[in-house]
Design a protein around this motif. Structure first.
Motif, short mmCIF file in Angstrom:
data_model
loop_
_atom_site.label_atom_id
_atom_site.label_comp_id
_atom_site.label_asym_id
_atom_site.label_seq_id
_atom_site.Cartn_x
_atom_site.Cartn_y
_atom_site.Cartn_z
N TYR A 143 0.85 -1.18 0.00
CA TYR A 143 0.00 0.00 0.00
C TYR A 143 0.89 1.24 0.00
O TYR A 143 1.92 1.28 0.70
CB TYR A 143 -0.92 0.02 1.22
CG TYR A 143 -2.02 -1.01 1.17
CD1 TYR A 143 -2.67 -1.29 -0.04
CD2 TYR A 143 -2.43 -1.70 2.31
CE1 TYR A 143 -3.68 -2.24 -0.10
CE2 TYR A 143 -3.44 -2.64 2.27
CZ TYR A 143 -4.06 -2.91 1.05
OH TYR A 143 -5.07 -3.84 1.00
N GLY A 172 -3.35 0.03 -3.21
CA GLY A 172 -4.19 1.06 -2.63
C GLY A 172 -3.31 2.16 -2.06
O GLY A 172 -2.08 2.02 -2.01
N LYS A 236 -7.12 3.86 -7.78
CA LYS A 236 -7.37 2.68 -6.95
C LYS A 236 -7.92 3.14 -5.60
O LYS A 236 -7.98 4.33 -5.33
CB LYS A 236 -6.06 1.90 -6.77
CG LYS A 236 -5.46 1.39 -8.09
CD LYS A 236 -4.10 0.75 -7.86
CE LYS A 236 -3.44 0.38 -9.18
NZ LYS A 236 -2.08 -0.18 -8.99
N PRO A 237 -8.36 2.20 -4.75
CA PRO A 237 -8.95 2.59 -3.46
C PRO A 237 -7.99 3.44 -2.61
O PRO A 237 -6.78 3.24 -2.61
CB PRO A 237 -9.23 1.25 -2.79
CG PRO A 237 -9.45 0.31 -3.93
CD PRO A 237 -8.47 0.75 -4.99
N LEU A 335 -8.77 -0.85 3.31
CA LEU A 335 -8.29 -1.04 1.94
C LEU A 335 -8.47 -2.50 1.49
O LEU A 335 -8.88 -2.76 0.35
CB LEU A 335 -6.83 -0.64 1.82
CG LEU A 335 -6.53 0.86 1.75
CD1 LEU A 335 -5.04 1.11 1.73
CD2 LEU A 335 -7.18 1.49 0.51
N ILE A 339 -10.74 -3.45 -1.80
CA ILE A 339 -10.18 -4.22 -2.91
C ILE A 339 -10.98 -5.49 -3.13
O ILE A 339 -11.29 -5.88 -4.26
CB ILE A 339 -8.70 -4.52 -2.63
CG1 ILE A 339 -7.89 -3.22 -2.68
CG2 ILE A 339 -8.16 -5.52 -3.65
CD1 ILE A 339 -6.46 -3.37 -2.18
#
Length: 344
Positions: A143, A172, A236-237, A335, A339
């Motif tokens: 991440y 993420g 992305k997240p 996260l 996902i």
């Protein structure tokens, strides 16, 4: 274009406030009573949150004016005026004299919920990159982590390209704005622009049009546009970390990011502060700064008292003693779930 429109809105607000300030201008005497009355009147005519906060400003003024004495010292007068301003519970409201600046620090009443040393030592291993005020690195769980501690530090587009090129392979992203006391609203847009693919409503601004507490303009909507196609974006997240010391421009950033479908906010409610400040001067040369124009979030909500997180988490002393940041750990969990749900 967005910046041009935003500055245009600020210009209109400035012109309107100047016009209001010229309304039946009174010459106040340079003595304790005259300076107090000048301060009270300026706030009375320009402050934007009286009704929102349910403040009876006349009653407040009567209470504190009764504390004045004809021959009181400047420091005694400063103390009375400062205490009166604190009744507004507004971190953007300050009285500035040659020796001090009054302030209302809401975050002193709440858990700190941030320790930079824990992040640096236990999560970044003292190994990170830093540019334009942003600390960033890829964590062991793949991440990305960004810490932006001051919106007064300008963000360069080239610098952001370097950051997101480095973090492009991450699953993420965590954006940490804990203890970011704010800065320039114009630094919010270039960062948000890296996370959107279409024009979004960022909020609205309304300003005083007259001395009455309910005399406001219609709201001016303002929008953010995505970064140009030549720039690197992150789709992305994302989890944003906030605490009670996330204030002013940071409060604005969190409110806008929270409106994005791929973003969640973890930590504590932000410190608030959604009023654009205006400054006036008292007869003795002191200046006073206060909220004169209200900014709403994209849903039209006033966030003067803060933006609530999607997931409320506090850090405990026992966790911190062993190098654990409970807010960051919750961000990992969030996260993981985003996902798994396929949120993008």
């Amino acid at each position: 274009m967005m910046k041009q429109r935003f500055f245009y809105i600020l210009f209109l607000i400035g012109m309107s406030l100047t016009a209001v300030s010229c309304h039946d201008e009174v010459d106040f005497a340079n003595n304790p009573y005259g300076n107090f009355d000048a301060l009270w009147t300026s706030i009375d005519e320009h402050y934007c949150f009286f009704k929102y906060k349910d403040v009876n400003w006349k009653a407040v003024g009567d209470t504190y004016r009764a504390k004045l004495q004809p021959k009181m010292t400047d420091m005694e007068l400063f103390a009375v005026c400062s205490d009166m301003l604190k009744e507004l519970k507004d971190g953007h409201t300050n009285l500035i004299s040659p020796w001090d600046m009054s302030r209302y620090w809401i975050w002193e009443q709440y858990p700190v919920n941030y320790d930079e040393r824990i992040i640096d030592q236990y999560y970044l291993n003292f190994d990170y990159k830093r540019t334009c005020g942003i600390k960033y690195q890829i964590l062991k769980n793949n991440y990305g982590y960004m810490y932006y501690g001051d919106f007064s530090v300008s963000i360069g587009e080239g610098n952001l390209d370097m950051i997101f090129a480095t973090l492009a392979s991450c699953d993420g992203l965590i954006i940490d704005v804990r203890n970011n006391g704010g800065g320039l609203l114009t630094n919010v847009e270039p960062l948000v622009a890296r996370f959107i693919n279409q024009k979004i409503l960022a909020g609205s601004i309304s300003h005083k049009t007259g001395p009455g507490h309910d005399e406001f303009s219609k709201p001016y909507d303002y929008y953010f546009s995505p970064a140009s196609t030549s720039r690197i974006k992150f789709n992305k997240p994302i989890v944003v970390l906030a605490n009670r010391a996330s204030f002013s421009a940071t409060n604005n950033f969190v409110s806008i990011m929270k409106s994005l479908p791929q973003v969640r906010v973890v930590g504590d409610t932000t410190g608030g502060g959604c009023g654009l400040p205006f400054t006036s001067e008292m007869p003795n040369g002191w200046s006073v700064r206060y909220s004169a124009s209200a900014i709403t979030d994209p849903s039209g909500n006033i966030t003067e008292f803060g933006v609530e997180p999607d997931y409320r988490v506090d850090m405990t002393e026992s966790e911190m003693a062993v190098g654990k940041d409970a807010i960051l750990e919750k961000a990992f969990e969030v996260l993981n779930n985003l996902i798994a749900q396929g949120v993008i």
